[in-house]
Design an enzyme around this catalytic site. Sequence first.
Site, PDB file in Angstrom:
ATOM      1  N   LYS A   6      21.808  47.685   6.623  1.00  0.00           N
ATOM      2  CA  LYS A   6      21.760  48.844   5.673  1.00  0.00           C
ATOM      3  C   LYS A   6      23.096  49.420   5.761  1.00  0.00           C
ATOM      4  O   LYS A   6      23.880  49.235   6.505  1.00  0.00           O
ATOM      5  CB  LYS A   6      20.901  49.935   5.851  1.00  0.00           C
ATOM      6  CG  LYS A   6      20.805  50.543   7.245  1.00  0.00           C
ATOM      7  CD  LYS A   6      19.452  51.158   7.567  1.00  0.00           C
ATOM      8  CE  LYS A   6      19.750  51.596   9.365  1.00  0.00           C
ATOM      9  NZ  LYS A   6      18.540  52.348   9.676  1.00  0.00           N
ATOM     10  N   TYR A  64      50.050  69.489  11.034  1.00  0.00           N
ATOM     11  CA  TYR A  64      49.159  70.791  10.570  1.00  0.00           C
ATOM     12  C   TYR A  64      48.688  71.789  11.516  1.00  0.00           C
ATOM     13  O   TYR A  64      48.397  71.446  12.562  1.00  0.00           O
ATOM     14  CB  TYR A  64      48.154  70.377   9.564  1.00  0.00           C
ATOM     15  CG  TYR A  64      48.623  69.325   8.450  1.00  0.00           C
ATOM     16  CD1 TYR A  64      49.507  70.305   7.388  1.00  0.00           C
ATOM     17  CD2 TYR A  64      47.982  68.410   8.061  1.00  0.00           C
ATOM     18  CE1 TYR A  64      49.733  69.405   6.336  1.00  0.00           C
ATOM     19  CE2 TYR A  64      48.426  67.656   7.064  1.00  0.00           C
ATOM     20  CZ  TYR A  64      49.154  68.496   6.025  1.00  0.00           C
ATOM     21  OH  TYR A  64      49.500  67.827   4.798  1.00  0.00           O
TER      22      TYR A  64
HETATM   23  C1  PLP Z   1      18.316  51.690  10.908  1.00  0.00           C
HETATM   24  C2  PLP Z   1      16.866  51.378  11.368  1.00  0.00           C
HETATM   25  C3  PLP Z   1      16.887  50.378  12.408  1.00  0.00           C
HETATM   26  C4  PLP Z   1      18.033  50.273  13.195  1.00  0.00           C
HETATM   27  O1  PLP Z   1      18.485  51.109  14.131  1.00  0.00           O
HETATM   28  P1  PLP Z   1      19.619  50.950  15.454  1.00  0.00           P
HETATM   29  O2  PLP Z   1      19.534  52.165  16.062  1.00  0.00           O
HETATM   30  O3  PLP Z   1      20.978  50.543  14.546  1.00  0.00           O
HETATM   31  O4  PLP Z   1      19.161  49.936  15.961  1.00  0.00           O
HETATM   32  C5  PLP Z   1      15.638  50.237  12.780  1.00  0.00           C
HETATM   33  N1  PLP Z   1      14.453  50.459  12.284  1.00  0.00           N
HETATM   34  C6  PLP Z   1      14.521  51.323  11.063  1.00  0.00           C
HETATM   35  C7  PLP Z   1      13.511  51.840  10.343  1.00  0.00           C
HETATM   36  C8  PLP Z   1      15.803  51.936  10.545  1.00  0.00           C
HETATM   37  O5  PLP Z   1      15.908  52.636   9.665  1.00  0.00           O
END
Ligand code: PLP
Length: 369
Positions: A32, A258
């Site tokens: 994702k 800055y």
């Molecule tokens: C993003 C996600 C993961 C992975 O999580 P990590 O901490 O990056 O391993 C697993 N399960 C779900 C439902 C997620 O949304």
Amino acid sequence: MRTITIKPTAITHNLNQVKKRAPHSKVLAMVKSNAYGHGVAAVLPALTQADGIGVATLIEALEARQLGWNKTIGLVEGAFTADEWQQAIDHEVSCVIHHVPQLEWALDNVPPAASATRVVWLKYNTGMNRLGFNAEGVIAAAKHLHAAGYQLILTTHFANADDITHPLNAVQIQRFKDMLATLKETVSNDVKGSLCNSAGVVNFSEHHYDWVRPGIILYGSAPVIDKSAQELDLQPAMSFSAQIIALQTVSANDAIGYSSRWIAQKDTETALVSIGYGDGYPRVVSEDAYVSVIDNTNNRSYPCAVLGRVAMDMIVIDVSAVPDNTSLLDSKVILWGDAPHVDEVAAHAHTISYELLCRLSMRPKRVQA
Ligand SMILES: *Cc1c(COP(=O)(O)O)cnc(C)c1O
């Protein structure tokens, strides 16, 4: 040149580390948010040994299909509308079902028997209190879905898996375990289970069930608070770099950047690096923040502190400790990669690696190692 270099071999190595830790589970590799900022197109070829990929939006699922991913895709928040449910069916996407409207779409519109969408991930709220049915709701949903011909994967998500000592972990594990047993008894012995994210894969090896869902670990960042990426034998999948575009000597008592926040205690040799928050380097970093300068005359690497405010397009670093620092123009600077590791930069920016990786901008050039 501002550059994000992705190493597919590192991702494959990290996937193999997951498989070693969870040898009896299938792997849903989480890609994702554009593969945690790494670029889904760059990452998918390194994940051919994964059993499926996980995404958060239907657009991400369709992108992966377009790129030729023909195995399982799990949509972790499920369809957002009845129309998305139909599109999920059209593209063989397997969805989470976490609330009643999704359940209704699934029962009103059952995909063909051979469709991948006939596998649903039924989400149980075991204590995270974001997505998912309560115990009663899960049992009811499971019965309806099973009767309609769906195959079920009971799933839940840890709230504190990164901290092995947190008391909620045991509660979530027990609730999940009990519910899976209940569904196997009262609905179907064929109900599968999926509990662990990256941190769960590392911390809860007794509870891997049928599918693990690793994300951050695939990209080489440590998912748990008490072990480093190096201790876990992970390889960083990204190197974020820029170059030195000017050299300066700042006189004692003069200020840099800055808000004139950093004031030289003594004459200081500095270098300007063409990177900033417009690229995704964090604007606020602590005094300990450093980058690695690769001296282009001898290829040696030197840690150099970041001085003063990070601007949109540039930062200033202290090159006083680099020998022959007058010839550093054009030298490469590593913002994160092998050193500093993105986990260190995240700590210096009071955030987590996930955020730094996801919020990289479009400006850096993207290449593969
Ligand atoms: C993003 C996600 C993961 C992975 O999580 P990590 O901490 O990056 O391993 C697993 N399960 C779900 C439902 C997620 O949304």
